[in-house]
Write a protein that holds these residues in place. Structure first.
Motif, PDB file in Angstrom:
ATOM      1  N   LEU A  12     -11.059  10.483   2.055  1.00 53.07           N
ATOM      2  CA  LEU A  12     -11.272   9.240   1.330  1.00 53.07           C
ATOM      3  C   LEU A  12     -10.373   8.135   1.872  1.00 53.07           C
ATOM      4  O   LEU A  12      -9.341   8.413   2.482  1.00 53.07           O
ATOM      5  N   MET A  13     -10.776   6.908   1.649  1.00 52.90           N
ATOM      6  CA  MET A  13      -9.990   5.773   2.128  1.00 52.90           C
ATOM      7  C   MET A  13      -8.900   5.436   1.124  1.00 52.90           C
ATOM      8  O   MET A  13      -9.159   5.289  -0.074  1.00 52.90           O
ATOM      9  N   SER A  14      -7.680   5.313   1.611  1.00 48.93           N
ATOM     10  CA  SER A  14      -6.547   4.979   0.752  1.00 48.93           C
ATOM     11  C   SER A  14      -6.687   3.556   0.224  1.00 48.93           C
ATOM     12  O   SER A  14      -7.194   2.667   0.913  1.00 48.93           O
ATOM     13  N   LEU A  15      -6.229   3.354  -0.998  1.00 51.77           N
ATOM     14  CA  LEU A  15      -6.275   2.009  -1.578  1.00 51.77           C
ATOM     15  C   LEU A  15      -5.247   1.085  -0.963  1.00 51.77           C
ATOM     16  O   LEU A  15      -5.377  -0.143  -1.029  1.00 51.77           O
ATOM     17  N   ASP A  18       0.892   0.536   1.850  1.00 51.16           N
ATOM     18  CA  ASP A  18       2.253   0.175   1.478  1.00 51.16           C
ATOM     19  C   ASP A  18       2.724   1.041   0.309  1.00 51.16           C
ATOM     20  O   ASP A  18       2.035   1.145  -0.718  1.00 51.16           O
ATOM     21  N   GLN A  19       3.903   1.660   0.456  1.00 57.16           N
ATOM     22  CA  GLN A  19       4.395   2.600  -0.547  1.00 57.16           C
ATOM     23  C   GLN A  19       4.658   1.920  -1.888  1.00 57.16           C
ATOM     24  O   GLN A  19       4.345   2.473  -2.948  1.00 57.16           O
ATOM     25  N   LYS A  20       5.234   0.726  -1.880  1.00 53.94           N
ATOM     26  CA  LYS A  20       5.506   0.016  -3.123  1.00 53.94           C
ATOM     27  C   LYS A  20       4.208  -0.348  -3.838  1.00 53.94           C
ATOM     28  O   LYS A  20       4.104  -0.230  -5.069  1.00 53.94           O
ATOM     29  N   THR A  21       3.236  -0.790  -3.054  1.00 54.53           N
ATOM     30  CA  THR A  21       1.936  -1.132  -3.639  1.00 54.53           C
ATOM     31  C   THR A  21       1.282   0.092  -4.260  1.00 54.53           C
ATOM     32  O   THR A  21       0.671   0.008  -5.336  1.00 54.53           O
ATOM     33  N   ILE A  22       1.430   1.239  -3.611  1.00 58.02           N
ATOM     34  CA  ILE A  22       0.853   2.479  -4.123  1.00 58.02           C
ATOM     35  C   ILE A  22       1.466   2.832  -5.475  1.00 58.02           C
ATOM     36  O   ILE A  22       0.765   3.231  -6.410  1.00 58.02           O
ATOM     37  N   MET A  79      -8.331  10.063  -8.464  1.00 57.90           N
ATOM     38  CA  MET A  79      -7.740   8.937  -7.758  1.00 57.90           C
ATOM     39  C   MET A  79      -6.233   8.867  -8.003  1.00 57.90           C
ATOM     40  O   MET A  79      -5.453   8.596  -7.084  1.00 57.90           O
ATOM     41  N   LEU A  80      -5.809   9.117  -9.229  1.00 62.17           N
ATOM     42  CA  LEU A  80      -4.373   9.118  -9.548  1.00 62.17           C
ATOM     43  C   LEU A  80      -3.655  10.226  -8.782  1.00 62.17           C
ATOM     44  O   LEU A  80      -2.536  10.033  -8.299  1.00 62.17           O
ATOM     45  N   SER A  81      -4.310  11.382  -8.659  1.00 59.93           N
ATOM     46  CA  SER A  81      -3.718  12.484  -7.899  1.00 59.93           C
ATOM     47  C   SER A  81      -3.555  12.113  -6.426  1.00 59.93           C
ATOM     48  O   SER A  81      -2.525  12.397  -5.809  1.00 59.93           O
ATOM     49  N   HIS A  82      -4.597  11.468  -5.872  1.00 53.60           N
ATOM     50  CA  HIS A  82      -4.516  11.048  -4.462  1.00 53.60           C
ATOM     51  C   HIS A  82      -3.427   9.997  -4.272  1.00 53.60           C
ATOM     52  O   HIS A  82      -2.726   9.997  -3.245  1.00 53.60           O
ATOM     53  N   LEU A  83      -3.282   9.111  -5.251  1.00 54.34           N
ATOM     54  CA  LEU A  83      -2.257   8.069  -5.140  1.00 54.34           C
ATOM     55  C   LEU A  83      -0.851   8.664  -5.141  1.00 54.34           C
ATOM     56  O   LEU A  83       0.012   8.255  -4.363  1.00 54.34           O
ATOM     57  N   ILE A  84      -0.608   9.628  -6.008  1.00 50.40           N
ATOM     58  CA  ILE A  84       0.739  10.175  -6.131  1.00 50.40           C
ATOM     59  C   ILE A  84       1.078  11.145  -5.011  1.00 50.40           C
ATOM     60  O   ILE A  84       2.233  11.266  -4.592  1.00 50.40           O
ATOM     61  N   THR A  85       0.073  11.860  -4.496  1.00 49.13           N
ATOM     62  CA  THR A  85       0.327  12.832  -3.419  1.00 49.13           C
ATOM     63  C   THR A  85       0.109  12.247  -2.034  1.00 49.13           C
ATOM     64  O   THR A  85       0.592  12.799  -1.045  1.00 49.13           O
ATOM     65  N   GLN A  86      -0.669  11.156  -1.975  1.00 50.67           N
ATOM     66  CA  GLN A  86      -1.030  10.533  -0.699  1.00 50.67           C
ATOM     67  C   GLN A  86      -1.848  11.458   0.190  1.00 50.67           C
ATOM     68  O   GLN A  86      -1.837  11.329   1.416  1.00 50.67           O
ATOM     69  N   HIS A  87      -2.549  12.406  -0.416  1.00 53.64           N
ATOM     70  CA  HIS A  87      -3.497  13.258   0.309  1.00 53.64           C
ATOM     71  C   HIS A  87      -4.902  12.823  -0.096  1.00 53.64           C
ATOM     72  O   HIS A  87      -5.433  13.288  -1.105  1.00 53.64           O
ATOM     73  N   TRP A  88      -5.461  11.936   0.703  1.00 59.17           N
ATOM     74  CA  TRP A  88      -6.759  11.359   0.370  1.00 59.17           C
ATOM     75  C   TRP A  88      -7.895  12.212   0.933  1.00 59.17           C
ATOM     76  O   TRP A  88      -8.708  11.752   1.737  1.00 59.17           O
TER      77      TRP A  88
END
Length: 316
Positions: A12-15, A18-22, A79-88
């Motif tokens: 999936l494409m990351s939103l 930038d780490q702060k934005t994430i 989506m929240l899981s992908h955001l926190i783990t950064q495994h898209w």
């Protein structure tokens, strides 16, 4: 012809990169999701427990709240899981399952909105026959069609989807899986699936569209014949909330499914997708709560009882 290797996962494409934005996005969408679940669950609870809300209008509103809560849960937690783990990434089977539930719940909402439009038409244009035309037996039949018809259609379509093989590239240009994305990663010509989808969309979608908006043509004609301004205002107030929800919903799905998913519209498409999948399920209960005096009165009554008997819930 080159050898084609079937893929087992999709990326999936990351939103954001930038780490702060994430971190900001994670907190923002977590709050949105929690508020969505809480507000929709609160509406369901009020509709079930408050006797004066046991009417067809609020029966369908309770169904809409459950549907919105379910839709948000299909895309939100992943989506929240992908955001926190950064495994898209997710497995192909998970992606297909997500497609199934997205289609099923979207189809259910289309039919539910048309049922709610018919309810408002009967209430305004045929008030003397309302109890007869909108009996609990009729409401139960309409609700069963709302939940069962899209399920059967999606099962049939998932069977048709088995003819496709997916060999990549496995990159999906969004934060969740939707049917157009599966077509993009298929190495089998999806023309048959596209035609089946088109026929189903034309038959069911156009029927639901007419059933949703035609009652409002009749409603507006009836309202315009009302001579007093108070009468017109009261009639409009009973359907304004539903019409607002309908317009937001159809505007979102029109953009997502009819606007080409090209690089020119990629960012805008993702923004609209976020609004459609996460923001709209939160807006619906807010719109109804702000416009419905009965819901506000039920909530105030529940809070008043809780203040008078603060230890009752604890003993239970």
């Amino acid at each position: 012809m080159k050898n084609q290797t079937s893929i087992t996962s999709v990326l999936l494409m990351s939103l954001s990169d930038d780490q702060k934005t994430i971190h900001v996005l994670f907190i923002f969408f977590l709050l949105i999701y929690l508020m969505t679940v809480f507000s929709n669950f609160l509406i369901i609870l009020l509709v079930v427990t408050c006797a004066h809300l046991h009417t067809p209008m609020y029966f369908f509103l309770g169904n809409l709240a459950f549907l919105d809560m379910s839709y948000s849960s299909v895309t939100g937690p992943s989506m929240l899981s992908h955001l926190i783990t950064q495994h898209w990434s997710m497995s192909l089977s998970e992606c297909i399952a997500q497609v199934f539930f997205v289609l099923y719940l979207a189809g259910s909402e289309v039919l539910l909105l048309s049922s709610m439009s018919y309810d408002r038409y009967v209430a305004i244009c045929r008030p003397l026959h309302y109890s007869q035309l909108m009996s609990w037996c009729t409401c139960a039949k309409m609700a069963s069609l709302v939940w069962s018809t899209p399920f059967l259609v999606c099962i049939i379509y998932m069977i048709c989807l088995r003819r496709l093989t997916f060999c990549g590239p496995n990159l999906i240009q969004n934060f969740f899986c939707n049917l157009p994305h599966l077509f993009q990663i298929s190495c089998t010509d999806p023309i048959i699936n596209f035609l089946v989808l088109l026929v189903l969309a034309i038959v069911i979608g156009s029927a639901a569209f007419v059933a949703t908006f035609y009652p409002y043509v009749r409603i507006f004609r009836a309202v315009l014949r009302i001579r007093t301004s108070d009468g017109k205002s009261k009639a409009f107030s009973t359907c304004t909330s539903h019409l607002t929800v309908v317009l937001i919903y159809y505007a979102s799905i029109t953009f997502i499914y009819l606007i080409p998913d090209t690089s020119n519209f990629l960012t805008l498409n993702r923004v609209v997708t976020v609004i459609y999948t996460l923001i709209t399920p939160l807006l619906n209960p807010l719109i109804y709560s702000l416009r419905s005096k009965d819901l506000k009165a039920a909530l105030q009554r529940a809070l008043h009882i809780q203040r008078l008997h603060p230890d009752t819930a604890t003993r239970r």
